[in-house]
Design a protein around this motif. Structure first.
Motif, PDB file in Angstrom:
ATOM      1  N   GLN A  76      -8.015   1.584  -1.337  1.00  0.00           N
ATOM      2  CA  GLN A  76      -8.671   2.271  -0.135  1.00  0.00           C
ATOM      3  C   GLN A  76     -10.398   1.793   0.306  1.00  0.00           C
ATOM      4  O   GLN A  76     -11.119   1.596  -0.687  1.00  0.00           O
ATOM      5  N   ASN A 122     -10.866   3.421   6.014  1.00  0.00           N
ATOM      6  CA  ASN A 122      -8.698   2.938   6.207  1.00  0.00           C
ATOM      7  C   ASN A 122      -8.073   3.792   5.283  1.00  0.00           C
ATOM      8  O   ASN A 122      -8.841   4.377   4.776  1.00  0.00           O
ATOM      9  N   SER A 123      -6.839   3.278   5.911  1.00  0.00           N
ATOM     10  CA  SER A 123      -5.987   5.431   5.258  1.00  0.00           C
ATOM     11  C   SER A 123      -5.786   4.127   3.614  1.00  0.00           C
ATOM     12  O   SER A 123      -6.311   3.266   3.391  1.00  0.00           O
ATOM     13  N   ARG A 124      -5.655   5.228   2.464  1.00  0.00           N
ATOM     14  CA  ARG A 124      -4.833   4.455   1.124  1.00  0.00           C
ATOM     15  C   ARG A 124      -3.723   3.891   1.217  1.00  0.00           C
ATOM     16  O   ARG A 124      -2.930   4.147   1.388  1.00  0.00           O
ATOM     17  N   GLU A 125      -3.827   2.631   0.309  1.00  0.00           N
ATOM     18  CA  GLU A 125      -2.174   1.703   1.060  1.00  0.00           C
ATOM     19  C   GLU A 125      -2.226   1.805  -0.457  1.00  0.00           C
ATOM     20  O   GLU A 125      -3.005   1.057  -1.495  1.00  0.00           O
ATOM     21  N   ASP A 167       4.293   4.330  -1.130  1.00  0.00           N
ATOM     22  CA  ASP A 167       3.601   5.705  -0.065  1.00  0.00           C
ATOM     23  C   ASP A 167       2.543   6.291  -1.396  1.00  0.00           C
ATOM     24  O   ASP A 167       3.430   7.508  -1.593  1.00  0.00           O
ATOM     25  N   LYS A 168       2.154   6.795  -0.954  1.00  0.00           N
ATOM     26  CA  LYS A 168       1.293   7.726  -1.029  1.00  0.00           C
ATOM     27  C   LYS A 168       2.022   9.414  -1.231  1.00  0.00           C
ATOM     28  O   LYS A 168       1.264   9.543  -1.957  1.00  0.00           O
ATOM     29  N   ARG A 169       2.756   9.328  -0.557  1.00  0.00           N
ATOM     30  CA  ARG A 169       2.986  10.638  -0.320  1.00  0.00           C
ATOM     31  C   ARG A 169       4.368  11.221  -1.543  1.00  0.00           C
ATOM     32  O   ARG A 169       4.617  11.912  -1.738  1.00  0.00           O
ATOM     33  N   TRP A 215      -3.326  11.837  -9.208  1.00  0.00           N
ATOM     34  CA  TRP A 215      -4.194  10.734  -9.007  1.00  0.00           C
ATOM     35  C   TRP A 215      -5.451  11.005  -9.802  1.00  0.00           C
ATOM     36  O   TRP A 215      -5.443  12.337 -10.446  1.00  0.00           O
TER      37      TRP A 215
END
Length: 126
Positions: free
Chosen positions: A39, A43-46, A109-111, A116
């Motif tokens: 990240q 920006n969003s976490r990629e 996909d972070k979901r 973490w």
């Protein structure tokens, strides 16, 4: 208790290499799918790379051929070897894990991940 500790981030020049490590504890990493995310500000976490319980790997297109995700089950450690680094690779890198029976097909996909680490900073200068 699941714990992930990421390390290895640093400041390097473009074209350089780094190896990130993620030490896992509280669970056997071989039974978990794991991944690396990054990240940057604004920006969003990629998702960068993921490894399934069967050892299969997946990468975001921008790092294919340059980054390699691997796992040492004896050490319960996840790695990300990063070569030919570019300024756009700059960001906070996070490792993530999820129990095997709950792993998604899409490991970018972070979901898909419930556990973490704290992140390690990678800065690539031009």
């Amino acid at each position: 208790q699941v714990r992930l500790v990421a390390s290895g981030g640093d400041s390097v020049q473009a074209g350089g290499s780094l190896r990130l490590s993620c030490a896992a504890s509280g669970f056997p990493s071989r039974n978990y799918c794991m991944g690396w995310f990054r990240q940057s500000p604004g920006n969003s976490r990629e998702g960068v790379a993921g490894i399934a319980t069967d050892g299969s790997t997946t990468y975001v297109d921008s790092v294919k051929g340059r980054f390699t995700i691997s796992q040492d089950n004896a050490k319960n450690t996840l790695y990300l070897q990063m070569n030919s680094l570019k300024p756009e690779d700059t960001g906070m890198y996070y490792c993530a894990a999820e129990r095997g029976e709950r792993c998604s097909r899409n490991l970018l996909d972070k979901r898909a991940f419930g556990y973490w680490g704290q992140g390690t900073q990678v800065t690539v200068s031009s």
